[in-house]
Design a protein around this motif. Structure first.
Motif, PDB file in Angstrom:
ATOM      1  N   GLY A 208       0.845  -1.199   0.000  1.00  0.00           N
ATOM      2  CA  GLY A 208       0.000   0.000   0.000  1.00  0.00           C
ATOM      3  C   GLY A 208       0.875   1.241   0.000  1.00  0.00           C
ATOM      4  O   GLY A 208       2.089   1.159   0.140  1.00  0.00           O
ATOM      5  N   TYR A 209       0.196   2.398  -0.188  1.00  0.00           N
ATOM      6  CA  TYR A 209       0.938   3.658  -0.165  1.00  0.00           C
ATOM      7  C   TYR A 209       1.451   3.929   1.241  1.00  0.00           C
ATOM      8  O   TYR A 209       1.121   3.207   2.176  1.00  0.00           O
ATOM      9  CB  TYR A 209       0.027   4.802  -0.631  1.00  0.00           C
ATOM     10  N   ARG A 307       3.877 -12.285  -5.512  1.00  0.00           N
ATOM     11  CA  ARG A 307       3.502 -13.161  -4.400  1.00  0.00           C
ATOM     12  C   ARG A 307       2.164 -12.696  -3.854  1.00  0.00           C
ATOM     13  O   ARG A 307       1.750 -11.558  -4.081  1.00  0.00           O
ATOM     14  CB  ARG A 307       4.545 -13.063  -3.272  1.00  0.00           C
ATOM     15  N   ALA A 308       1.541 -13.591  -3.097  1.00  0.00           N
ATOM     16  CA  ALA A 308       0.247 -13.251  -2.517  1.00  0.00           C
ATOM     17  C   ALA A 308       0.363 -11.955  -1.729  1.00  0.00           C
ATOM     18  O   ALA A 308       1.347 -11.743  -1.012  1.00  0.00           O
ATOM     19  CB  ALA A 308      -0.213 -14.379  -1.597  1.00  0.00           C
ATOM     20  N   LYS A 309      -0.629 -11.083  -1.879  1.00  0.00           N
ATOM     21  CA  LYS A 309      -0.537  -9.801  -1.184  1.00  0.00           C
ATOM     22  C   LYS A 309      -1.894  -9.290  -0.753  1.00  0.00           C
ATOM     23  O   LYS A 309      -2.927  -9.643  -1.326  1.00  0.00           O
ATOM     24  CB  LYS A 309       0.194  -8.774  -2.056  1.00  0.00           C
ATOM     25  N   ILE A 310      -1.844  -8.459   0.266  1.00  0.00           N
ATOM     26  CA  ILE A 310      -3.027  -7.741   0.740  1.00  0.00           C
ATOM     27  C   ILE A 310      -2.689  -6.266   0.624  1.00  0.00           C
ATOM     28  O   ILE A 310      -1.601  -5.848   1.041  1.00  0.00           O
ATOM     29  CB  ILE A 310      -3.330  -8.106   2.217  1.00  0.00           C
ATOM     30  N   GLU A 311      -3.590  -5.495   0.041  1.00  0.00           N
ATOM     31  CA  GLU A 311      -3.322  -4.060  -0.050  1.00  0.00           C
ATOM     32  C   GLU A 311      -4.129  -3.307   1.000  1.00  0.00           C
ATOM     33  O   GLU A 311      -5.331  -3.526   1.166  1.00  0.00           O
ATOM     34  CB  GLU A 311      -3.646  -3.513  -1.451  1.00  0.00           C
ATOM     35  N   VAL A 312      -3.429  -2.413   1.693  1.00  0.00           N
ATOM     36  CA  VAL A 312      -4.089  -1.543   2.666  1.00  0.00           C
ATOM     37  C   VAL A 312      -4.368  -0.214   1.962  1.00  0.00           C
ATOM     38  O   VAL A 312      -3.471   0.381   1.366  1.00  0.00           O
ATOM     39  CB  VAL A 312      -3.194  -1.317   3.901  1.00  0.00           C
ATOM     40  N   ASN A 327      -2.195 -11.473  -7.858  1.00  0.00           N
ATOM     41  CA  ASN A 327      -1.764 -12.045  -6.580  1.00  0.00           C
ATOM     42  C   ASN A 327      -2.474 -11.428  -5.389  1.00  0.00           C
ATOM     43  O   ASN A 327      -2.266 -11.835  -4.255  1.00  0.00           O
ATOM     44  CB  ASN A 327      -0.250 -11.844  -6.399  1.00  0.00           C
ATOM     45  N   LEU A 328      -3.291 -10.409  -5.668  1.00  0.00           N
ATOM     46  CA  LEU A 328      -3.994  -9.728  -4.575  1.00  0.00           C
ATOM     47  C   LEU A 328      -5.081 -10.639  -4.009  1.00  0.00           C
ATOM     48  O   LEU A 328      -5.908 -11.161  -4.767  1.00  0.00           O
ATOM     49  CB  LEU A 328      -4.605  -8.427  -5.105  1.00  0.00           C
ATOM     50  N   ILE A 329      -5.085 -10.852  -2.698  1.00  0.00           N
ATOM     51  CA  ILE A 329      -6.134 -11.711  -2.128  1.00  0.00           C
ATOM     52  C   ILE A 329      -7.169 -10.908  -1.338  1.00  0.00           C
ATOM     53  O   ILE A 329      -8.245 -11.411  -1.057  1.00  0.00           O
ATOM     54  CB  ILE A 329      -5.562 -12.853  -1.256  1.00  0.00           C
ATOM     55  N   ALA A 330      -6.834  -9.676  -0.956  1.00  0.00           N
ATOM     56  CA  ALA A 330      -7.819  -8.879  -0.200  1.00  0.00           C
ATOM     57  C   ALA A 330      -7.385  -7.418  -0.137  1.00  0.00           C
ATOM     58  O   ALA A 330      -6.210  -7.099  -0.291  1.00  0.00           O
ATOM     59  CB  ALA A 330      -7.975  -9.415   1.217  1.00  0.00           C
ATOM     60  N   PHE A 331      -8.383  -6.556   0.111  1.00  0.00           N
ATOM     61  CA  PHE A 331      -8.112  -5.164   0.469  1.00  0.00           C
ATOM     62  C   PHE A 331      -8.443  -4.988   1.937  1.00  0.00           C
ATOM     63  O   PHE A 331      -9.380  -5.624   2.446  1.00  0.00           O
ATOM     64  CB  PHE A 331      -9.009  -4.205  -0.329  1.00  0.00           C
ATOM     65  N   HIS A 337     -15.266  -0.394  -0.697  1.00  0.00           N
ATOM     66  CA  HIS A 337     -14.422  -0.366  -1.877  1.00  0.00           C
ATOM     67  C   HIS A 337     -14.850  -1.476  -2.804  1.00  0.00           C
ATOM     68  O   HIS A 337     -14.649  -2.651  -2.512  1.00  0.00           O
ATOM     69  CB  HIS A 337     -12.961  -0.551  -1.448  1.00  0.00           C
ATOM     70  N   PRO A 338     -15.499  -1.124  -3.918  1.00  0.00           N
ATOM     71  CA  PRO A 338     -15.956  -2.183  -4.818  1.00  0.00           C
ATOM     72  C   PRO A 338     -14.747  -2.926  -5.394  1.00  0.00           C
ATOM     73  O   PRO A 338     -13.841  -2.292  -5.932  1.00  0.00           O
ATOM     74  CB  PRO A 338     -16.709  -1.415  -5.913  1.00  0.00           C
ATOM     75  N   SER A 339     -14.729  -4.231  -5.231  1.00  0.00           N
ATOM     76  CA  SER A 339     -13.550  -4.949  -5.730  1.00  0.00           C
ATOM     77  C   SER A 339     -13.868  -6.413  -5.967  1.00  0.00           C
ATOM     78  O   SER A 339     -14.843  -6.959  -5.440  1.00  0.00           O
ATOM     79  CB  SER A 339     -12.403  -4.815  -4.739  1.00  0.00           C
ATOM     80  N   ALA A 340     -13.027  -7.059  -6.743  1.00  0.00           N
ATOM     81  CA  ALA A 340     -13.224  -8.471  -7.070  1.00  0.00           C
ATOM     82  C   ALA A 340     -12.722  -9.377  -5.950  1.00  0.00           C
ATOM     83  O   ALA A 340     -13.009 -10.561  -5.942  1.00  0.00           O
ATOM     84  CB  ALA A 340     -12.490  -8.801  -8.366  1.00  0.00           C
ATOM     85  N   VAL A 341     -11.954  -8.796  -5.021  1.00  0.00           N
ATOM     86  CA  VAL A 341     -11.430  -9.614  -3.905  1.00  0.00           C
ATOM     87  C   VAL A 341     -12.099  -9.159  -2.616  1.00  0.00           C
ATOM     88  O   VAL A 341     -12.611  -8.041  -2.537  1.00  0.00           O
ATOM     89  CB  VAL A 341      -9.884  -9.499  -3.784  1.00  0.00           C
TER      90      VAL A 341
END
Ligand SMILES: [Zn+2]
Ligand SMILES: [Zn+2]
Length: 364
Positions: A208-209, A307-312, A327-331, A337-341
């Motif tokens: 994340g930023y 690699r598998a990641k979670i974005e904050v 590789n994103l598994i969650a926010f 936040h509309p998202s596919a994960v």
């Protein structure tokens, strides 16, 4: 004790060939038995031998003493050393017999006229004085009760693979009782979700930023995962160009580094810290390889790694770093936040840990 020749003949038959290792091992076993006051080892129930190498001589030790893994009277310590420790469990005498590293160099002193080096070695080891061949030292060794040959103990079941574990080889991870491969990984660790046996730790990038709460999230995830029985490691990627040192000017380790040491380890009774050059390239693989045993490593940064990641994500409507990252598994974000994960709020740690267990740690 039977004669050396008789014992050598027997051990070479059992071992499958006649080699210098048989000569060495037979002599080693004879010396060891003598030193702990056991004249006839075979059939005597008071001898236990710890061997430190799985090589030819080990078979000779077994042949001469009659000690074996199956009887729990032969113990294998995988130290790669040509040594064996003989223990008389009745008198508690114990002696370690170490084959001297330089014995081989002295072979020409004892056998001059041989053209066959292996034959020369076999013959020299037969006739070399004991003191030239071995270092023999009494040792103090209390064999723990559960290591004794006749020990009876309860069998427990591994909470991970379900297999039975004897002789207290189980390991506690939080509330769970695990077998050693399930707890520590390694060659026979149960593979999860693939046919390959996994020996590398599972890695989850928290990306994340700046100042969106990555560290805070990691801080909350660690105790949650530890409570679930996992060993957690972390890696922090620091982007700044100015040199960061955790080692304070003036300390002894700092002085070692200043003097030019490429790596320095500081060891205290509770912690080990190492400081070393990055060689300019910061490879996540190399960093991971240098961590101690872990089940999962939470990595802050390295968002470009596949690699598998979670974005904050912070509250403000930013374009995610990982908008199109497979590789994103969650926010993790406080705002919808509309998202596919799946999306979790920063305080919703338990469901997030459930997801990590399912997706990363392979627990159903
Ligand atoms: Zn051999
Ligand atoms: Zn297991």
């Amino acid at each position: 004790m039977r004669s050396f020749d008789e014992l050598l003949k027997e051990s070479s038959t059992i071992h499958g060939h006649h080699c210098a290792g048989q000569v060495l091992g037979v002599r080693m076993a004879m010396v060891g038995c003598r030193e702990v006051g056991i004249d006839e080892p075979k059939g005597c129930k008071k001898l236990v031998v710890y061997v430190e190498m799985d090589r030819c001589a080990t078979d000779a030790v077994q042949a001469v003493t009659g000690c074996s893994l199956g009887k729990r009277t032969l113990k294998f310590l995988d130290y790669g050393k040509m040594a064996a420790t003989f223990v008389n469990t009745e008198t508690e005498q114990a002696v370690r017999v170490l084959a001297k590293d330089d014995a081989r160099a002295f072979v020409p002193l004892y056998v001059q006229d041989s053209t066959n080096p292996k034959e020369a070695q076999r013959h020299a080891y037969r006739i070399m004085p004991e003191a030239a061949l071995f270092s023999i030292k009494p040792v103090t060794l209390q064999i723990p009760a559960q290591e004794m040959p006749g020990y009876r103990g309860n069998r427990v079941q591994c909470a991970e693979c379900g297999e039975g574990i004897n002789f207290h080889r189980e390991v506690k991870r939080g509330e769970r009782t695990l077998c050693i491969p399930c707890a520590q990984g390694g060659l026979l660790a149960k593979s999860k979700g693939s046919s390959n046996i996994e020996t590398t730790p599972k890695v989850l990038l928290i990306v994340g930023y700046k100042k969106v709460g990555k560290t805070t999230l990691i801080e909350k995830l660690i105790p949650e995962l530890v409570n679930r029985g996992y060993r957690v490691g972390t890696v922090k990627h620091h982007h700044s160009d100015f040199p960061v040192t955790l080692d304070t000017a003036g300390t002894d380790t700092w002085r070692h580094r200043q003097a030019g040491a490429a790596s320095v380890a500081l060891a205290t009774p509770t912690d080990i810290a190492t400081f070393r050059d990055s060689d300019g390239s910061i490879s996540l693989d190399r960093i991971l390889a240098s961590l101690g045993a872990t089940d999962i490593v939470l990595v802050e940064g390295f968002h470009e790694e596949a690699r598998a990641k979670i974005e904050v994500l912070a509250e403000r409507k930013e374009e995610p770093l990982c908008k199109i990252d497979g590789n994103l598994i969650a926010f993790v974000t406080p705002s919808a936040h509309p998202s596919a994960v799946p999306t979790f709020t920063p305080n919703n740690i338990k469901p997030l840990a459930d997801l990590i267990e399912r997706e990363i740690l392979g627990r159903a």
